[in-house]
Design an enzyme around this catalytic site. Structure first.
Site, mmCIF file in Angstrom:
data_model
loop_
_atom_site.group_PDB
_atom_site.id
_atom_site.type_symbol
_atom_site.label_atom_id
_atom_site.label_comp_id
_atom_site.label_asym_id
_atom_site.label_seq_id
_atom_site.Cartn_x
_atom_site.Cartn_y
_atom_site.Cartn_z
ATOM 1 N N GLU A 242 -46.860 -18.267 7.376
ATOM 2 C CA GLU A 242 -46.506 -17.021 8.055
ATOM 3 C C GLU A 242 -45.024 -16.736 7.909
ATOM 4 O O GLU A 242 -44.236 -17.634 7.617
ATOM 5 C CB GLU A 242 -46.866 -17.131 9.554
ATOM 6 C CG GLU A 242 -48.336 -17.415 9.833
ATOM 7 C CD GLU A 242 -49.273 -16.262 9.442
ATOM 8 O OE1 GLU A 242 -48.776 -15.147 9.191
ATOM 9 O OE2 GLU A 242 -50.497 -16.496 9.377
ATOM 10 N N ALA B 226 -50.190 -24.876 2.529
ATOM 11 C CA ALA B 226 -51.158 -25.947 2.808
ATOM 12 C C ALA B 226 -51.757 -26.525 1.534
ATOM 13 O O ALA B 226 -52.303 -27.630 1.541
ATOM 14 C CB ALA B 226 -52.281 -25.404 3.697
ATOM 15 N N TYR C 254 -70.699 -10.518 -1.485
ATOM 16 C CA TYR C 254 -70.311 -11.739 -0.766
ATOM 17 C C TYR C 254 -71.084 -12.963 -1.273
ATOM 18 O O TYR C 254 -70.595 -13.703 -2.119
ATOM 19 C CB TYR C 254 -70.433 -11.580 0.770
ATOM 20 C CG TYR C 254 -69.529 -12.589 1.445
ATOM 21 C CD1 TYR C 254 -68.278 -12.245 1.922
ATOM 22 C CD2 TYR C 254 -69.891 -13.939 1.494
ATOM 23 C CE1 TYR C 254 -67.417 -13.203 2.453
ATOM 24 C CE2 TYR C 254 -69.047 -14.898 2.019
ATOM 25 C CZ TYR C 254 -67.813 -14.529 2.498
ATOM 26 O OH TYR C 254 -66.961 -15.483 2.996
ATOM 27 N N LYS D 237 -67.856 -20.416 -1.851
ATOM 28 C CA LYS D 237 -68.507 -21.020 -0.672
ATOM 29 C C LYS D 237 -69.563 -22.048 -1.088
ATOM 30 O O LYS D 237 -69.787 -23.029 -0.389
ATOM 31 C CB LYS D 237 -69.111 -19.936 0.219
ATOM 32 C CG LYS D 237 -68.079 -18.979 0.840
ATOM 33 C CD LYS D 237 -67.070 -19.688 1.721
ATOM 34 C CE LYS D 237 -66.105 -18.731 2.402
ATOM 35 N NZ LYS D 237 -65.007 -19.435 3.110
ATOM 36 N N VAL E 112 -63.901 -8.801 12.303
ATOM 37 C CA VAL E 112 -62.682 -8.203 11.782
ATOM 38 C C VAL E 112 -61.563 -9.238 11.825
ATOM 39 O O VAL E 112 -61.179 -9.693 12.901
ATOM 40 C CB VAL E 112 -62.261 -6.979 12.631
ATOM 41 C CG1 VAL E 112 -61.018 -6.333 12.041
ATOM 42 C CG2 VAL E 112 -63.388 -5.988 12.771
HETATM 43 P P1 NAD Z 1 -57.460 -15.206 8.410
HETATM 44 O O1 NAD Z 1 -56.855 -14.373 7.352
HETATM 45 O O2 NAD Z 1 -57.448 -14.666 9.814
HETATM 46 O O3 NAD Z 1 -56.744 -16.650 8.474
HETATM 47 C C1 NAD Z 1 -56.305 -17.332 7.363
HETATM 48 C C2 NAD Z 1 -55.394 -18.491 7.751
HETATM 49 O O4 NAD Z 1 -55.011 -19.184 6.561
HETATM 50 C C3 NAD Z 1 -54.070 -18.088 8.440
HETATM 51 O O5 NAD Z 1 -53.748 -19.024 9.423
HETATM 52 C C4 NAD Z 1 -53.046 -18.188 7.301
HETATM 53 O O6 NAD Z 1 -51.708 -18.424 7.724
HETATM 54 C C5 NAD Z 1 -53.605 -19.380 6.557
HETATM 55 N N1 NAD Z 1 -53.147 -19.492 5.170
HETATM 56 C C6 NAD Z 1 -53.414 -18.685 4.115
HETATM 57 N N2 NAD Z 1 -52.832 -19.177 2.988
HETATM 58 C C7 NAD Z 1 -52.196 -20.314 3.336
HETATM 59 C C8 NAD Z 1 -51.431 -21.288 2.627
HETATM 60 N N3 NAD Z 1 -51.210 -21.204 1.325
HETATM 61 N N4 NAD Z 1 -50.924 -22.323 3.342
HETATM 62 C C9 NAD Z 1 -51.126 -22.441 4.679
HETATM 63 N N5 NAD Z 1 -51.861 -21.569 5.383
HETATM 64 C C10 NAD Z 1 -52.385 -20.520 4.729
HETATM 65 O O7 NAD Z 1 -58.931 -15.530 7.929
HETATM 66 P P2 NAD Z 1 -60.326 -15.819 8.641
HETATM 67 O O8 NAD Z 1 -61.169 -14.603 8.500
HETATM 68 O O9 NAD Z 1 -60.140 -16.445 9.968
HETATM 69 O O10 NAD Z 1 -60.934 -16.870 7.604
HETATM 70 C C11 NAD Z 1 -60.905 -18.268 7.820
HETATM 71 C C12 NAD Z 1 -62.144 -18.880 7.174
HETATM 72 O O11 NAD Z 1 -63.309 -18.361 7.845
HETATM 73 C C13 NAD Z 1 -62.306 -18.520 5.687
HETATM 74 O O12 NAD Z 1 -62.851 -19.619 5.016
HETATM 75 C C14 NAD Z 1 -63.337 -17.389 5.731
HETATM 76 O O13 NAD Z 1 -64.044 -17.271 4.536
HETATM 77 C C15 NAD Z 1 -64.209 -17.885 6.868
HETATM 78 N N6 NAD Z 1 -65.083 -16.852 7.476
HETATM 79 C C16 NAD Z 1 -64.597 -15.635 7.858
HETATM 80 C C17 NAD Z 1 -65.469 -14.686 8.386
HETATM 81 C C18 NAD Z 1 -64.972 -13.325 8.799
HETATM 82 O O14 NAD Z 1 -65.797 -12.426 8.991
HETATM 83 N N7 NAD Z 1 -63.705 -13.131 8.993
HETATM 84 C C19 NAD Z 1 -66.830 -14.993 8.565
HETATM 85 C C20 NAD Z 1 -67.283 -16.273 8.232
HETATM 86 C C21 NAD Z 1 -66.402 -17.193 7.665
#
Ligand code: NAD
Length: 397
Positions: A75, A112, A236, A245, A275
């Site tokens: 961030e 990360a 997806y 995935k 969202v």
């Molecule tokens: P998000 O964008 O809200 O969060 C992503 C996080 O990853 C943040 O904390 C960001 O700082 C971190 N991040 C990104 N790149 C980084 C890096 N290089 N180093 C360190 N940190 C890093 O996303 P989200 O929607 O919460 O997604 C999280 C997981 O949940 C993903 O695997 C996504 O596929 C899965 N998911 C999301 C949904 C949805 O509808 N949003 C549904 C099911 C599963």
């Protein structure tokens, strides 16, 4: 500074520190209101802990189980005259709340995917916690620099299989429902997306932690996935992200075997479509989410990230009844995928157009959820007041 939303397509380039703090406090309240999670995790590492599902996981662990948490995110800190990112302000707020509650919380801001970050976090676990008993992997990123080769991979959101995909799509700024056609990915784009969003980095984290001896007996590790209804499959489940995935599930099986000597367990949890900053970038999905929210809110089964993650901890991971599906995945998308919900969404999907979208979809809900991600539109926040955009994450100060 007075901070107002500045939306560019599917991102908001500003974030409100007090609004993000309110958003975090609201999520903490949800978990606390449900009472403590018996036998919950005690020492938790969350990779991707600053927004969306990762932030909610960190909150659920800390405030449901009094867990010590280490969070890793990427961030931008704020300055006195410039906004930081929402994930920065969320992490500032989370740490302040955790410390006020007497809980250990430490954060790492950086890449990360790198070996250096893994080494730093392993050292912190060793020094501060000894071991962790839960590792949440919740990264969503458009790119990854491979730590061994230096190659930079970029993920794309495209169909696979050689055919383009046309479907309805929502302009989330205007509410116009039109059509979008997305050209198929080539093999290289599929491979790059798998390299970014697949399971290799999750395995590298667990390897780094396990070989340093900082995984506790009985450790559980969870990464998040999505399946959804057929209408979204071309973009997806059967698209580039779905291929990543699948690779996550491959990694889950490999990690399960690797963790066996510790009586540990790796899981993929399939979560609900919500969202978040990541999901708003996917074509077609925001329209589906708007229709879904309307149906689930009317049916009383709507959940946000925090309710999802609280249920994951409380009713799957730590109650001795994870209820895996036939493929061994945890499902907290069960209410989304309920036949009565999907049938209504499907009927409305066929009918929806710009004119009837205000009746069929929850556009107001979509937009307000999106703004809340950046700390806007929260009750009790004075958006006309000056706010300090230069606040720092306590453990990073
Ligand atoms: P998000 O964008 O809200 O969060 C992503 C996080 O990853 C943040 O904390 C960001 O700082 C971190 N991040 C990104 N790149 C980084 C890096 N290089 N180093 C360190 N940190 C890093 O996303 P989200 O929607 O919460 O997604 C999280 C997981 O949940 C993903 O695997 C996504 O596929 C899965 N998911 C999301 C949904 C949805 O509808 N949003 C549904 C099911 C599963």
């Amino acid at each position: 500074m007075i901070v107002a939303p500045k939306i560019r397509g599917f991102i908001c380039t500003t974030a409100h520190p007090a609004g993000c703090a309110r958003h975090v406090a609201d999520q903490i309240a949800v978990v606390k209101n449900r009472g403590p999670v018996a036998n919950g995790p005690k020492k938790v590492l969350v990779v991707g802990s600053s927004t969306g599902y990762g932030l909610a996981s960190r909150i659920a662990a800390a405030f449901g189980s009094n867990a010590a948490t280490i969070g890793v995110f990427f961030e931008k800190p704020g300055e006195a005259d410039r906004c930081g990112t929402a994930g920065w302000y969320n992490s500032v707020a989370f740490e302040k709340e955790a410390r006020a509650a007497g809980l250990y919380a430490r954060s790492f801001n950086g890449d990360a995917f790198s070996d250096a970050m893994k080494a730093e976090v392993v050292e912190a676990v060793k020094k501060d916690l000894g071991q962790v008993d839960c590792v949440i992997y919740s990264l969503a990123s458009p790119r990854r620099t491979h730590p061994k080769t230096g190659e930079v991979f970029k993920s794309v959101l495209k169909p696979t299989g050689g055919a383009s995909y046309t479907n309805k799509n929502l302009n989330t700024g205007t509410g116009v429902v039109n059509e979008v056609t997305i050209e198929p990915a080539n093999d290289d784009e599929v491979a790059q997306t798998v390299a970014v969003m697949g399971g290799e980095d999750w395995e590298m984290w667990i390897d780094a932690l396990q070989s340093a001896g900082v995984l506790a007996n009985g450790v559980q590790t969870v990464a998040y996935s999505y399946i959804g209804p057929e209408v979204t499959w071309p973009i997806y489940k059967n698209g580039t992200i779905g291929r990543a995935k699948e690779d996550l599930e491959r990694a889950q099986r490999a990690l399960d075997a690797r963790l066996a000597p510790l009586k540990g367990k790796a899981w993929v949890s399939v979560n609900k479509a919500l969202v978040t900053q990541a999901s708003s970038a996917i074509p077609v999905v925001p329209l589906y989410i708007s229709l879904l929210y309307k149906v689930m809110k009317a049916g009383g089964t709507h959940e946000d990230c925090i309710e999802q993650m609280d249920r994951l901890f409380r009713e799957r991971l730590y109650n001795g009844d994870p209820q895996p599906d036939e493929a061994g995945r945890i499902r907290v998308d069960d209410w989304e995928m309920a036949p009565e919900v999907q049938q209504l969404v499907d009927e409305r999907w066929k009918q929806v157009n710009t004119e009837n979208f205000p009746q069929l979809g929850d556009f107001e809900g979509y937009q307000s959820s999106f703004l809340r991600l950046f700390g806007f539109g929260l009750e009790g926040v004075d958006y006309n007041a000056d706010v300090d955009t230069g606040v720092g994450v306590p453990s990073l100060a």
